[in-house]
Structures are given as C-alpha cells and as structure tokens.
Scaffold this motif. Structure first.
Motif, PDB file in Angstrom:
ATOM      1  N   LEU A  22      27.355  27.302  10.175  1.00  0.00           N
ATOM      2  CA  LEU A  22      26.551  27.640  11.355  1.00  0.00           C
ATOM      3  C   LEU A  22      26.224  26.416  12.085  1.00  0.00           C
ATOM      4  O   LEU A  22      25.849  26.830  13.394  1.00  0.00           O
ATOM      5  CB  LEU A  22      25.197  27.778  10.630  1.00  0.00           C
ATOM      6  CG  LEU A  22      25.211  29.024   9.606  1.00  0.00           C
ATOM      7  CD1 LEU A  22      23.701  29.158   8.864  1.00  0.00           C
ATOM      8  CD2 LEU A  22      25.250  30.309  10.510  1.00  0.00           C
ATOM      9  N   GLY A  23      26.566  25.268  11.806  1.00  0.00           N
ATOM     10  CA  GLY A  23      26.416  24.168  13.009  1.00  0.00           C
ATOM     11  C   GLY A  23      25.020  24.126  13.285  1.00  0.00           C
ATOM     12  O   GLY A  23      24.077  23.978  12.732  1.00  0.00           O
ATOM     13  N   ARG A  24      24.879  24.083  14.579  1.00  0.00           N
ATOM     14  CA  ARG A  24      23.340  24.006  15.061  1.00  0.00           C
ATOM     15  C   ARG A  24      22.660  25.383  15.585  1.00  0.00           C
ATOM     16  O   ARG A  24      21.446  25.591  15.812  1.00  0.00           O
ATOM     17  CB  ARG A  24      23.652  23.278  16.476  1.00  0.00           C
ATOM     18  CG  ARG A  24      23.782  21.796  16.389  1.00  0.00           C
ATOM     19  CD  ARG A  24      23.854  21.130  17.705  1.00  0.00           C
ATOM     20  NE  ARG A  24      24.856  21.682  18.591  1.00  0.00           N
ATOM     21  CZ  ARG A  24      24.774  21.182  19.923  1.00  0.00           C
ATOM     22  NH1 ARG A  24      23.901  20.356  20.370  1.00  0.00           N
ATOM     23  NH2 ARG A  24      25.717  21.865  20.876  1.00  0.00           N
ATOM     24  N   SER A  25      23.467  26.276  14.998  1.00  0.00           N
ATOM     25  CA  SER A  25      22.912  27.907  15.312  1.00  0.00           C
ATOM     26  C   SER A  25      21.721  27.945  14.360  1.00  0.00           C
ATOM     27  O   SER A  25      21.430  27.437  13.013  1.00  0.00           O
ATOM     28  CB  SER A  25      24.024  29.064  14.603  1.00  0.00           C
ATOM     29  OG  SER A  25      25.078  28.617  15.593  1.00  0.00           O
ATOM     30  N   LYS A  26      20.754  28.639  14.489  1.00  0.00           N
ATOM     31  CA  LYS A  26      19.605  29.328  13.737  1.00  0.00           C
ATOM     32  C   LYS A  26      20.237  29.698  12.448  1.00  0.00           C
ATOM     33  O   LYS A  26      20.987  30.465  12.430  1.00  0.00           O
ATOM     34  CB  LYS A  26      18.620  30.133  14.326  1.00  0.00           C
ATOM     35  CG  LYS A  26      19.423  31.772  14.647  1.00  0.00           C
ATOM     36  CD  LYS A  26      18.399  32.463  15.415  1.00  0.00           C
ATOM     37  CE  LYS A  26      18.276  32.355  16.648  1.00  0.00           C
ATOM     38  NZ  LYS A  26      17.424  33.397  17.474  1.00  0.00           N
ATOM     39  N   ARG A  27      19.507  29.287  11.387  1.00  0.00           N
ATOM     40  CA  ARG A  27      19.737  29.544   9.982  1.00  0.00           C
ATOM     41  C   ARG A  27      20.084  31.171   9.724  1.00  0.00           C
ATOM     42  O   ARG A  27      20.730  31.655   9.326  1.00  0.00           O
ATOM     43  CB  ARG A  27      18.645  29.290   8.978  1.00  0.00           C
ATOM     44  CG  ARG A  27      18.758  29.635   7.344  1.00  0.00           C
ATOM     45  CD  ARG A  27      20.067  29.047   6.926  1.00  0.00           C
ATOM     46  NE  ARG A  27      19.911  27.631   6.606  1.00  0.00           N
ATOM     47  CZ  ARG A  27      20.691  26.866   6.421  1.00  0.00           C
ATOM     48  NH1 ARG A  27      21.986  27.427   5.846  1.00  0.00           N
ATOM     49  NH2 ARG A  27      20.490  25.740   6.020  1.00  0.00           N
TER      50      ARG A  27
END
Length: 261
Positions: free
Chosen positions: A245-250
């Motif tokens: 996911l990296g910095r993407s929303k959970r």
C-alpha cells in the motif's frame, strides 16, 4: 442476462464516495452501467458546500437516466449533459471553479443488439471479454503515466495537473471535460461480458499483485464481485508493513459491476 453489483465503503463509519448502477430499459433491449469513484479531497476548502457523496449521487443518477433514456446520444454527450445538470444544481451556492470542487472518475458502458459503447475518464477500469475469452482492458492511463515526483504535493497537482493539459482529467463541474474521456464503440457480437471497477477494487491487481486482469476477471466470474472486495479487504489488513500500500489509504471504497450480456 446476468448482472452483479457491489459497492462498499472503505470505512463503514464514513459515507461511500463511489456510485454504481445498472439500467435496463423497459423495452427489454440493451442496457447501461455507470460506475463513479468520488475523489476524496485533502483537508482544506473546496469552494463547495456539498460533500463528494452528494456530488456522485447526483451525477450518477443523471448518468443512469440519460444513458438509458437517450440511447441515440453518444456517451460523451450524455456525460456532458449530466455534468451540466449537476453543476446547475449548486452553481448558485458554490465556487465551481475551485480545483477541489467535488469530482469523480467515470466508467460508462451501454449495449444494444448492434453495439457496445464505452467511456472511461481517469483511473477506474472497464474490462471487456470477447466470446472466445480474450480480455481487453479499457482505461484512461494519463494519471499513471505522470512522473511520481510530480504527485508529491496537493498544491502542485491542483495548480499544474488536475484537469490541466498534460495532466489528468476528472468529471467535476466543466461539461467540456467529457471530450477528454477515452471512448469507443465495439460490435455487439465481439462482447460477451463487461466488468467495471473503481481503484479500490483494482487494488487486487495494481497494489497486491494477486494476478493479472484475466485472473481478476476469472475470480469475479467464479467467486463473485463481493468475494473480490472481501479479498481486497483481507489483503489491506494483512499489509501491516505497507509493503504494497505504501502511502495509500489503508482501505478505499470499492465498487464492481459485472454484466454478462
């Protein structure tokens, strides 16, 4: 004909910003599908009194009506009319020129006995299966082609990329954006099944790499659209270290419309 529709919020305590519908004319001939993914704005002003769910529900409702009731109007024109109608409903209270005015990605498909029309704007996806099983991915890849370093700040995106030439486009308040959409017409005989997905559902391929598009399509056919979203939720929870996911929303809103024509 078989259709299946699933749309689930990423967070059950917040409104779903997706919209999904299937319209089947009373004539019994043909049909249309609509999938929108509302763009969650960053913290700060948007120039609008209304929420993203308010916007997508009105735009989606207008598109569902227009794609079915005006079968001879091209999908790009239907999108333009729907955007104009939606903008008119709040132009007197809101600053629709603001770069963060409510907006959404769009997937439209409409079929008749002769043809299947499609429209894709921004990063939702339409999958088209041929009678022989070959799969075609129809997408607007302008956002994915932008250098990652250009997407680091909301201010830069709004000033230089969002609904700008050389950037990417979403359905907001300007009806002319419909001309920027990826559109086309396929012979009805070349299409067996359609699947439209927002990026909360395409994470199965694009984030978690569970398989390719053909694998995803096969999963939906066998297990169902709800099973795909449930699997994405499992993968989101399991990615504790954010390796995928990296910095993407959970969790993201996820919608799937599946239609065997």
């Amino acid at each position: 004909m078989r259709t299946e529709l699933v749309s689930e919020p990423g967070d059950p305590t917040r409104p779903n910003e997706d919209f999904a519908s299937v319209g089947l004319p009373a004539s019994g001939r043909g049909g249309a599908l609509v999938v929108l993914d509302g763009v969650t704005p960053p913290q700060g002003p948007t120039g609008c009194l209304h929420s993203v769910p308010w916007f997508v529900s009105r735009l989606g409702g207008a598109l569902t009506e227009l794609t079915v009731s005006l079968p001879d109007v091209p999908l790009s024109e239907a999108l333009s009319l729907a955007l104009a109608r939606t903008a008119e409903s709040h132009a007197h209270t809101c600053d629709l020129s603001h770069p963060r005015t409510p907006q959404a990605t769009v997937v439209l498909a409409r079929w008749s006995a002769q043809a299947v029309e499609y429209l894709v704007l921004s990063d939702s996806v339409l999958l088209v299966e041929a009678p022989g099983g070959a799969l075609t991915v129809l997408e607007d890849d302008r956002l994915s082609r932008l250098p990652r370093e250009s997407l680091t700040t909301d201010a830069y995106i709004d000033a230089h990329l969002r609904n700008k030439e050389g950037g990417f486009f979403t359905a907001a308040a300007d009806p002319s954006v419909a001309e920027r959409a990826v559109t086309g017409v396929l012979p009805r005989s070349s299409v067996r099944t359609l699947a439209a997905l927002t990026d909360g559902a395409t994470r199965w391929v694009e984030k978690f790499r569970e398989g390719d598009w053909t694998d995803l399509f096969t999963f939906v056919r066998k297990e169902g659209a709800g099973a795909l979203v449930a699997r994405v939720r499992e993968l989101e929870v399991a990615d504790v270290e954010r390796a995928f996911l990296g910095r993407s929303k959970r969790h993201d809103d996820a919608s799937v419309v599946y239609a065997e024509l």
